[in-house]
Design a protein around this motif. Structure first.
Motif, PDB file in Angstrom:
ATOM      1  N   VAL A 298     -27.120  17.115 -32.769  1.00 24.48           N
ATOM      2  CA  VAL A 298     -25.988  16.918 -31.863  1.00 24.48           C
ATOM      3  C   VAL A 298     -24.953  17.992 -32.194  1.00 24.48           C
ATOM      4  CG1 VAL A 298     -24.122  15.370 -31.149  1.00 24.48           C
ATOM      5  CG2 VAL A 298     -26.393  14.448 -31.661  1.00 24.48           C
ATOM      6  N   SER A 299     -24.526  18.731 -31.183  1.00 22.92           N
ATOM      7  CA  SER A 299     -23.465  19.725 -31.388  1.00 22.92           C
ATOM      8  C   SER A 299     -22.133  19.121 -30.971  1.00 22.92           C
ATOM      9  CB  SER A 299     -23.746  20.991 -30.572  1.00 22.92           C
ATOM     10  OG  SER A 299     -23.703  20.716 -29.187  1.00 22.92           O
ATOM     11  N   GLN A 300     -21.140  19.271 -31.816  1.00 21.09           N
ATOM     12  CA  GLN A 300     -19.794  18.750 -31.563  1.00 21.09           C
ATOM     13  C   GLN A 300     -18.840  19.946 -31.554  1.00 21.09           C
ATOM     14  OE1 GLN A 300     -18.700  15.645 -34.263  1.00 21.09           O
ATOM     15  NE2 GLN A 300     -16.802  15.165 -33.217  1.00 21.09           N
ATOM     16  N   THR A 301     -18.363  20.285 -30.360  1.00 22.91           N
ATOM     17  CA  THR A 301     -17.521  21.466 -30.184  1.00 22.91           C
ATOM     18  C   THR A 301     -16.101  21.033 -29.866  1.00 22.91           C
ATOM     19  OG1 THR A 301     -19.420  22.663 -29.269  1.00 22.91           O
ATOM     20  CG2 THR A 301     -17.237  23.645 -28.953  1.00 22.91           C
ATOM     21  N   THR A 302     -15.157  21.508 -30.658  1.00 27.24           N
ATOM     22  CA  THR A 302     -13.739  21.219 -30.429  1.00 27.24           C
ATOM     23  C   THR A 302     -13.056  22.517 -30.030  1.00 27.24           C
ATOM     24  OG1 THR A 302     -13.787  19.465 -32.095  1.00 27.24           O
ATOM     25  CG2 THR A 302     -11.625  20.277 -31.410  1.00 27.24           C
ATOM     26  N   TRP A 303     -12.404  22.519 -28.865  1.00 28.31           N
ATOM     27  CA  TRP A 303     -11.714  23.701 -28.349  1.00 28.31           C
ATOM     28  C   TRP A 303     -10.222  23.591 -28.646  1.00 28.31           C
ATOM     29  CZ3 TRP A 303     -14.359  27.804 -26.649  1.00 28.31           C
ATOM     30  CH2 TRP A 303     -15.682  27.619 -26.238  1.00 28.31           C
ATOM     31  N   LEU A 304      -9.673  24.647 -29.265  1.00 26.65           N
ATOM     32  CA  LEU A 304      -8.254  24.694 -29.592  1.00 26.65           C
ATOM     33  C   LEU A 304      -7.587  25.846 -28.860  1.00 26.65           C
ATOM     34  CD1 LEU A 304      -8.423  24.255 -33.488  1.00 26.65           C
ATOM     35  CD2 LEU A 304      -8.233  22.472 -31.748  1.00 26.65           C
ATOM     36  N   LEU A 305      -6.335  25.654 -28.474  1.00 27.23           N
ATOM     37  CA  LEU A 305      -5.531  26.690 -27.834  1.00 27.23           C
ATOM     38  C   LEU A 305      -4.423  27.115 -28.782  1.00 27.23           C
ATOM     39  CD1 LEU A 305      -4.714  28.332 -25.256  1.00 27.23           C
ATOM     40  CD2 LEU A 305      -3.239  26.389 -24.658  1.00 27.23           C
ATOM     41  N   ASN A 306      -4.311  28.411 -29.001  1.00 26.65           N
ATOM     42  CA  ASN A 306      -3.265  28.970 -29.853  1.00 26.65           C
ATOM     43  C   ASN A 306      -1.970  29.019 -29.045  1.00 26.65           C
ATOM     44  OD1 ASN A 306      -1.630  30.400 -31.576  1.00 26.65           O
ATOM     45  ND2 ASN A 306      -3.047  32.108 -31.874  1.00 26.65           N
ATOM     46  N   LEU A 307      -0.950  28.291 -29.489  1.00 25.65           N
ATOM     47  CA  LEU A 307       0.320  28.239 -28.771  1.00 25.65           C
ATOM     48  C   LEU A 307       1.239  29.394 -29.133  1.00 25.65           C
ATOM     49  CD1 LEU A 307       1.041  24.400 -29.053  1.00 25.65           C
ATOM     50  CD2 LEU A 307      -0.010  25.642 -27.153  1.00 25.65           C
ATOM     51  N   ALA A 308       0.835  30.213 -30.110  1.00 20.11           N
ATOM     52  CA  ALA A 308       1.641  31.372 -30.491  1.00 20.11           C
ATOM     53  C   ALA A 308       1.379  32.530 -29.531  1.00 20.11           C
ATOM     54  CB  ALA A 308       1.323  31.787 -31.929  1.00 20.11           C
TER      55      ALA A 308
END
Length: 461
Positions: A295-305
């Motif tokens: 199972v692949s668990q991908t978490t996407w983050l956005l850089n607010l800087a």
């Protein structure tokens, strides 16, 4: 999760096994040591008398274990040595992606457990102190070190040669599909891709094999009329990746797409790896069960800087047999954290090094896209033409449905229109979006989250 030395003592079949394990409980004997994210699984490769190291693994939940050595003792000295390393923290068991050979063993266990040690066994028969006393610390023989290094270099050469042979088979296979016609390939894609994927696994190109194994599902997700073009694009990207590996087989980024990713400890220890300490927002989490049983668990983050990579992708794998795991992230939450990125021309995959306590950063707006949309769609292909998905920060626009029921994103100025991969429900449909984060797969958008004048909207909100 941890094990103590008393458990190791009780697990040993006799004193001689315990004494042999004491000789193996040294860092120089081991390579590739790691643990699952929850610490339940541990593994490592132990140098033996042969050219290839023995692969050793254990499940600390029930002390089930496995070793590739031919010993008739269960557990063997290598398993006991691995457990000893863990019990005394001789080497760090850094959480990492579970190797395929550990996942295969876990899947075959089918819930079986290791035999419990007899509680009435006399402790005098197996004594840790005696095992330690019988194996005093000795200086490492330089000849042994040189021999192990030579064996490691030989293994790397053999692996590289095997990958080259597998890529030759892949390119021949692609040529065969084109000669026989795309219609037949699309109709029989699952069986054909599975056969060549098995050949790539044998050739040590496991990551590329997984990509090909998932290719039929990506084609079937397209409309019937789009599948021939999608097949040409997918096969063309495979050829480009194969040629890139031949040109630079030691390139970490290319090798990551073909054979295997660097371990977590290698990335963290790399002084050239890009480190970014910034404020991040969790865009979304994607969980997918793969055909290989992981199972692949991908978490996407956005850089607010304003500076640094705009997106970060945290990727984790675990066996499907282990059941659904809870996430440590919540879509929409924000935090200060330091991330280290895997080496790449376009840094994206990252590891979480440090996460600070949540701060009052809710007032921060999403940054504006720093490139034109046309450049954001095409620039990644110049650096990595084989890439499958690219994260995008879309400008102001709106999502709507046409007469045929297809969902589209359209920019506010009317200069760009992109198709949406799946149904979009709720407030996302029809609402003016000041910003939208999405994944572009070359022909479809997958919306992760968006900003409106009312606030943030997630893809399932």
């Amino acid at each position: 999760m941890a094990i103590d030395l008393k458990a190791v003592e009780q697990l040993a079949t006799d004193q001689s096994s315990l004494k042999a394990a004491a000789a193996l409980a040294k860092p120089a004997k081991w390579s590739g040591v790691g643990a699952s994210q929850d610490g339940a699984l541990i593994w490592g490769e132990c140098a033996g008398s042969g050219a290839n190291p023995y692969r050793v693994m254990a499940d600390l939940r029930d002390l089930g274990n496995k070793c590739t050595c031919p010993s008739r003792k269960f557990p063997c000295k290598h398993v006991l040595g691995l457990l000893w390393l863990n019990a005394e923290a001789v080497v760090p068991f850094v959480p990492a992606d579970t190797p395929a050979w550990v996942s295969d063993w876990l899947g075959r266990r089918r819930g079986t457990t290791a035999a419990k040690p007899a509680s009435n066994a006399p402790s005098t028969e197996k004594d840790l102190g005696a095992a330690r006393a019988g194996e005093p610390e000795v200086a490492e023989d330089p000849k042994d070190v040189a021999r192990r290094e030579a064996q490691a270099a030989k293994r790397n050469e053999d692996t590289e040669r095997a990958i080259f042979d597998a890529l030759d088979a892949l390119e021949q296979w692609i040529g065969d599909q084109l000669r026989m016609g795309l219609a037949g390939f699309i109709d029989d894609a699952t069986a054909r891709c599975r056969r060549i994927a098995a050949r790539l696994v044998d050739g040590k190109a496991a990551v590329l094999a997984g990509r090909i194994d998932e290719l039929p599902s990506r084609l079937l997700a397209l409309a019937a009329g789009d599948r021939p073009r999608g097949a040409v694009v997918e096969l063309g990207k495979l050829v480009l990746l194969a040629r890139a590996f031949r040109a630079a087989p030691r390139d970490a980024e290319i090798r990551r797409a073909v054979a295997a990713s660097e371990t977590r400890e290698i990335v963290l220890a790399d002084p050239q790896a890009q480190r970014v300490d910034a404020r991040w927002e969790v865009l979304a989490e994607q969980v997918q069960t793969r055909r290989d049983g992981l199972v692949s668990q991908t978490t996407w983050l956005l850089n607010l800087a304003v500076t640094g990579p705009r997106f970060a992708m945290l990727l984790d794998f675990f066996p499907a047999s282990a059941g659904r795991r809870g996430s440590v992230f919540t879509p929409g939450e924000r935090f200060q954290a330091e991330l280290v990125f895997y080496p790449s021309q376009q840094p994206l995959r990252a590891l979480l090094v440090r996460r600070d306590a949540s701060e009052a950063i809710s007032a921060l707006e999403w940054p504006a896209s720093d490139t034109a949309l046309s450049d954001a769609l095409t620039r990644p292909l110049l650096a990595e033409p084989w890439v499958i998905e690219t994260p995008l920060l879309l400008p102001k626009g709106r999502i709507a449905r046409d007469d045929a029921g297809q969902m589209w994103w359209r920019s506010a100025d009317g200069t760009a229109t992109l198709p949406i991969a799946s149904e979009v429900d709720g407030l996302l449909c029809g609402t003016e979006l000041s910003r939208a984060a999405a994944i572009w797969s070359g022909n479809r958008l997958t919306i992760l989250a968006a900003r409106t004048r009312w606030g943030r909207i997630g893809c399932h909100e």
